[in-house]
Write a protein that holds these residues in place. Structure first.
Motif, mmCIF file in Angstrom:
data_model
loop_
_atom_site.group_PDB
_atom_site.id
_atom_site.type_symbol
_atom_site.label_atom_id
_atom_site.label_comp_id
_atom_site.label_asym_id
_atom_site.label_seq_id
_atom_site.Cartn_x
_atom_site.Cartn_y
_atom_site.Cartn_z
ATOM 1 N N ASN A 333 -60.924 -17.157 74.874
ATOM 2 C CA ASN A 333 -62.265 -17.510 74.617
ATOM 3 C C ASN A 333 -63.289 -16.690 74.164
ATOM 4 O OD1 ASN A 333 -63.371 -16.372 77.150
ATOM 5 N ND2 ASN A 333 -62.758 -18.218 78.107
ATOM 6 N N HIS A 334 -64.422 -16.845 74.006
ATOM 7 C CA HIS A 334 -65.371 -15.649 73.776
ATOM 8 C C HIS A 334 -65.734 -14.514 74.541
ATOM 9 C CE1 HIS A 334 -67.897 -18.340 76.396
ATOM 10 N NE2 HIS A 334 -68.851 -17.334 76.366
ATOM 11 N N ASP A 335 -65.237 -14.623 76.007
ATOM 12 C CA ASP A 335 -65.514 -13.492 77.069
ATOM 13 C C ASP A 335 -64.328 -12.710 77.092
ATOM 14 O OD1 ASP A 335 -68.044 -14.127 77.685
ATOM 15 O OD2 ASP A 335 -67.517 -15.664 79.062
ATOM 16 N N VAL A 336 -63.134 -12.794 76.510
ATOM 17 C CA VAL A 336 -61.965 -12.008 76.958
ATOM 18 C C VAL A 336 -61.115 -11.363 75.671
ATOM 19 C CG1 VAL A 336 -61.534 -13.441 79.095
ATOM 20 C CG2 VAL A 336 -60.292 -14.203 76.960
ATOM 21 N N VAL A 337 -60.377 -10.795 76.069
ATOM 22 C CA VAL A 337 -59.332 -10.192 75.012
ATOM 23 C C VAL A 337 -58.477 -11.175 74.516
ATOM 24 C CG1 VAL A 337 -57.652 -8.390 74.682
ATOM 25 C CG2 VAL A 337 -59.445 -7.844 76.340
ATOM 26 N N ARG A 338 -58.407 -11.365 73.154
ATOM 27 C CA ARG A 338 -57.623 -12.362 72.559
ATOM 28 C C ARG A 338 -56.083 -12.094 73.107
ATOM 29 N NH1 ARG A 338 -59.443 -15.472 68.396
ATOM 30 N NH2 ARG A 338 -61.325 -14.922 67.467
ATOM 31 N N HIS A 339 -55.548 -13.393 73.191
ATOM 32 C CA HIS A 339 -54.161 -13.165 74.059
ATOM 33 C C HIS A 339 -52.995 -12.682 73.118
ATOM 34 C CE1 HIS A 339 -54.396 -17.549 72.183
ATOM 35 N NE2 HIS A 339 -53.009 -17.616 72.427
ATOM 36 N N PRO A 340 -52.941 -12.761 71.765
ATOM 37 C CA PRO A 340 -52.038 -11.766 70.974
ATOM 38 C C PRO A 340 -52.018 -10.277 71.528
ATOM 39 C CG PRO A 340 -52.670 -13.575 69.669
ATOM 40 C CD PRO A 340 -53.823 -13.528 70.917
ATOM 41 N N THR A 341 -53.391 -9.921 71.843
ATOM 42 C CA THR A 341 -53.366 -8.508 72.179
ATOM 43 C C THR A 341 -53.009 -8.302 73.672
ATOM 44 O OG1 THR A 341 -55.030 -7.953 70.252
ATOM 45 C CG2 THR A 341 -55.042 -6.548 72.229
ATOM 46 N N LEU A 403 -55.381 -18.624 63.562
ATOM 47 C CA LEU A 403 -54.920 -17.562 62.570
ATOM 48 C C LEU A 403 -54.068 -16.631 63.185
ATOM 49 C CD1 LEU A 403 -58.327 -17.180 60.928
ATOM 50 C CD2 LEU A 403 -56.303 -18.761 60.365
ATOM 51 N N GLY A 404 -53.980 -16.297 64.711
ATOM 52 C CA GLY A 404 -53.327 -15.349 65.231
ATOM 53 C C GLY A 404 -53.824 -14.122 65.201
ATOM 54 N N LEU A 405 -55.246 -14.396 65.442
ATOM 55 C CA LEU A 405 -56.121 -13.035 65.360
ATOM 56 C C LEU A 405 -56.048 -12.249 66.699
ATOM 57 C CD1 LEU A 405 -59.522 -14.124 63.957
ATOM 58 C CD2 LEU A 405 -57.563 -13.178 62.649
ATOM 59 N N HIS A 406 -55.838 -10.941 66.395
ATOM 60 C CA HIS A 406 -55.839 -9.841 67.610
ATOM 61 C C HIS A 406 -57.056 -9.393 67.762
ATOM 62 C CE1 HIS A 406 -51.391 -8.804 68.339
ATOM 63 N NE2 HIS A 406 -51.288 -9.366 67.106
ATOM 64 N N GLU A 407 -57.375 -8.782 68.878
ATOM 65 C CA GLU A 407 -58.835 -8.067 69.271
ATOM 66 C C GLU A 407 -59.210 -7.028 68.145
ATOM 67 O OE1 GLU A 407 -61.832 -8.158 72.422
ATOM 68 O OE2 GLU A 407 -60.349 -9.531 71.561
ATOM 69 N N VAL A 408 -60.160 -7.107 67.883
ATOM 70 C CA VAL A 408 -60.875 -5.992 67.063
ATOM 71 C C VAL A 408 -61.225 -4.850 67.873
ATOM 72 C CG1 VAL A 408 -62.406 -5.180 65.218
ATOM 73 C CG2 VAL A 408 -61.359 -7.658 65.111
ATOM 74 N N ARG A 431 -67.291 -7.448 74.760
ATOM 75 C CA ARG A 431 -66.489 -8.622 74.480
ATOM 76 C C ARG A 431 -66.820 -8.698 72.847
ATOM 77 N NH1 ARG A 431 -70.231 -12.187 77.999
ATOM 78 N NH2 ARG A 431 -71.481 -10.564 77.456
ATOM 79 N N ASP A 432 -67.504 -7.787 72.232
ATOM 80 C CA ASP A 432 -67.549 -7.845 70.607
ATOM 81 C C ASP A 432 -66.132 -8.004 69.953
ATOM 82 O OD1 ASP A 432 -70.442 -7.457 70.745
ATOM 83 O OD2 ASP A 432 -69.846 -5.552 71.034
ATOM 84 N N GLY A 433 -65.211 -7.517 70.583
ATOM 85 C CA GLY A 433 -63.881 -7.427 69.768
ATOM 86 C C GLY A 433 -63.201 -8.777 69.379
ATOM 87 N N CYS A 434 -63.565 -9.981 70.458
ATOM 88 C CA CYS A 434 -63.086 -11.028 70.120
ATOM 89 C C CYS A 434 -64.239 -12.156 69.321
ATOM 90 C CB CYS A 434 -62.780 -11.744 71.496
ATOM 91 S SG CYS A 434 -64.076 -12.338 72.707
ATOM 92 N N ARG A 435 -65.493 -11.634 69.078
ATOM 93 C CA ARG A 435 -66.317 -12.267 68.601
ATOM 94 C C ARG A 435 -66.693 -11.857 67.049
ATOM 95 N NH1 ARG A 435 -70.864 -12.133 73.342
ATOM 96 N NH2 ARG A 435 -69.602 -13.169 75.083
ATOM 97 N N VAL A 436 -65.600 -11.041 66.380
ATOM 98 C CA VAL A 436 -65.797 -10.844 65.030
ATOM 99 C C VAL A 436 -65.847 -11.845 64.207
ATOM 100 C CG1 VAL A 436 -65.021 -9.305 63.285
ATOM 101 C CG2 VAL A 436 -64.942 -8.317 65.556
ATOM 102 N N PRO A 437 -66.658 -12.054 63.056
ATOM 103 C CA PRO A 437 -66.700 -13.270 62.222
ATOM 104 C C PRO A 437 -65.324 -13.299 61.462
ATOM 105 C CG PRO A 437 -68.747 -11.973 61.873
ATOM 106 C CD PRO A 437 -67.825 -11.207 62.649
ATOM 107 N N LEU A 438 -64.995 -14.681 61.444
ATOM 108 C CA LEU A 438 -63.636 -15.047 60.678
ATOM 109 C C LEU A 438 -63.168 -14.710 59.375
ATOM 110 C CD1 LEU A 438 -63.224 -18.588 62.512
ATOM 111 C CD2 LEU A 438 -62.432 -16.257 63.469
ATOM 112 N N PRO A 439 -62.168 -14.510 58.914
ATOM 113 C CA PRO A 439 -61.482 -14.022 57.922
ATOM 114 C C PRO A 439 -61.344 -15.445 57.144
ATOM 115 C CG PRO A 439 -59.888 -13.600 59.118
ATOM 116 C CD PRO A 439 -61.006 -13.963 60.021
#
Length: 558
Positions: A333-341, A403-408, A431-439
């Motif tokens: 979610n918007h508060d945590v490191v994305r799960h692929p990372t 999209l399989g996004l990793h943390e930025v 938490r900015d790394g999971c909130r980067v605008p989508l590609p």
């Protein structure tokens, strides 16, 4: 074998209970799509992508805060609960979005932030102007300071975002803020506060909103009767319904009023609690007399590990049966490191208790690629996602995970926005790394997010996972999500689950009542399947075997 059953009746009114098995897609509006080209995502941007949302096969959209806000905490500092931030659109835009989603059979859930307001809310500005002893200050938690001149805070408590939890105002009083200083906590003993939130819930319900996600639902009521405990004493107090500032039993008096309001609509409005509380306390929030459902974050905090996953599933289905609700499942979610990372990094230390800190050292060190198994993390993430989507209950997806996004990780300090980063001097990366605008596209100034730049920098590797590239690729993560969500409607029936012995500690196999079966291999050695099964979906190939770190779905016998 274990059989876990719920209390749901088979003839339950589907219009009233759609949420029990819903797939809910969380949108962080400022990072989803930007229609006006100012670098900030907006409501018209979401409206422009409703066909994409429909193509996913989701049941509902959850909109993170879109209200007027100074963005001291990504929109969770709300200045007006009954309007749209003018940078994100208008109420007419919101109405158009609701209509467009409803036309495609998608429900709408909005975020309610009841623990605190923005310091730019008219109530707080009135409180500062009114001074000591005023009715305006009674809407918040103001106290006199300690020391001979009141120059010391009332307690030594710390804010969640770092630094002291009290802020002094010009006339010398202090106000309590559990989060950022720009987020003063409300006083929920005040009847005016309670009535105003009922007004807010009616406002959005009358505009067609189907449900509400309640931010930090466990923190509203407080007992700050003197003498107050020290920070060390506070940390040792039990969470038993009488804690001074968290998970108090009396919070459910508020939610009983809310439930009466929700049930006055046809169909009833739904609610889900974000309640970070001990497991045995969760059913109170999920009961039909309270909010009706509560987030289950246990899988989000778990390693990619068979024993942890099985225990979590069994425990949470039992808790759901206890409350009469259905469980919720979430990996990002918007508060945590994305799960692929998370799954691509070494497991979190045994004493780590916060998902926001899983991978924290990696992020603080600049996201060292040598520490991250990027392909392995995505492989495990897809396996975990197929496992989750096959479980009884509702599933919450976070924008971009399809999209399989990793943390930025590589966000320059001067471009960071999360107050956690600044209030801790960078010790907590935020938490900015999971909130980067989508590609959305593989080219353009913001990869299709908007016509100009993006409010957080997009990394170069975003181009390779853009929607336009994955859209027509049957092997893409996006295609896997779409196939899984289409099949899930067949898989979801009664809230029952039967575990099947696999003879291996690293392989889980369960059967749903209608014959669907799911096998997840958490290990690296392939797992052989019987010859007579029909694999209809796999996270990583495989027909008669389940590859290492993969999940397969097996259709019922024809």
């Amino acid at each position: 074998m274990t059989d876990v059953r719920s209390t749901e009746t088979p003839d339950a009114d589907q219009a009233a209970t759609w949420w029990r098995h819903a797939v809910v897609y969380q949108i962080y509006p400022r990072s989803f799509a930007d229609a006006d080209g100012d670098g900030l995502g907006d409501i018209p941007g979401i409206l422009s992508r409703v066909d994409y949302l429909a193509s996913l096969g989701i049941d509902a959209v959850w909109l993170s805060p879109f209200y007027p806000s100074a963005l001291a905490d990504g929109g969770y500092d709300v200045a007006n609960y009954r309007n749209v931030d003018p940078r994100l659109g208008t109420l007419d835009d919101f109405d158009a979005l609701v209509a467009a989603l409803h036309a495609r059979g998608i429900k709408v859930i909005v975020d309610i932030v009841p623990n605190h307001t923005s310091d730019e809310h008219e109530w707080f500005e009135e409180a500062l102007a009114a001074g000591r002893g005023s009715a305006a200050r009674e809407r918040y938690i103001f106290r006199e300071g300690k020391g001979p001149d009141g120059s010391e805070p009332p307690t030594d408590w710390l804010s969640v975002f770092g630094g002291p939890a009290w802020q002094q105002v010009e006339d010398g009083q202090w106000y309590f803020h559990h989060f950022a200083k720009e987020q003063p906590d409300l006083n929920w003993d005040n009847p005016e506060v309670r009535e105003d939130f009922l007004k807010t819930l009616r406002f959005w319900s009358d505009r067609g909103v189907d449900g509400f996600r309640i931010d930090v639902a466990h923190m509203l009521t407080k007992d700050l009767t003197e003498p107050l405990p020290t920070r060390e004493e506070l940390a040792l107090l039990p969470i038993d319904g009488n804690h001074p500032i968290t998970d108090r039993d009396d919070v459910h008096e508020i939610y009983a009023e809310w439930r009466a309001l929700f049930d006055s609509y046809d169909p009833p409005r739904t609610a889900v609690a974000e309640a970070w509380v001990p497991s045995h306390r969760v059913p109170r929030y999920a009961s039909p007399e309270s909010l009706g459902q509560a987030f289950n974050f246990d899988l989000l905090e778990a390693d990619f590990d068979a024993a942890q996953f099985r225990r979590i599933v069994s425990d949470n289905l039992a808790l759901a049966a206890e409350s009469g609700s259905s469980s919720t499942w979430v990996l990002s979610n918007h508060d945590v490191v994305r799960h692929p990372t998370r799954y691509g990094l070494p497991p979190a230390p045994a004493d780590s208790t916060s998902p926001t800190r899983h991978g924290g050292d990696w992020l603080i060190n600049g996201g060292d690629e040598a520490q991250l198994d990027r392909p392995g993390g995505l492989r495990r993430a897809k396996a975990a996602t197929l496992f989750l989507l096959a479980l009884p209950g509702s599933a919450y997806l976070y924008q971009g995970e399809e999209l399989g996004l990793h943390e930025v990780a590589d966000i320059p300090e001067e471009e960071r926005q999360d107050p956690t980063f600044f209030r801790t001097g960078g010790a907590e990366i935020g938490r900015d790394g999971c909130r980067v605008p989508l590609p959305w596209t593989a080219s353009g100034p913001s990869l299709g997010f908007g016509s100009s730049g993006a409010h957080l920098p997009q990394p170069g590797w975003f181009r390779d996972v853009a929607v336009e590239l994955q859209d027509a690729d049957p092997a893409s993560t996006l295609s896997l999500y779409r196939r899984a969500l289409a099949l899930r409607h067949e898989l979801q029936t009664a809230e029952q689950l039967e575990w099947i012995d696999t003879g291996r500690d690293d392989v889980l196999w369960f059967r749903r009542p209608n014959g669907w079966q799911v096998v997840t291999n958490f290990g690296t050695d392939p797992f052989d399947l019987p010859a007579d099964v029909e694999v209809v979906l796999s996270s990583d190939g495989g027909d008669r075997v389940v590859p290492g770190e993969a999940t397969v779905w097996i259709a019922p016998a024809r």
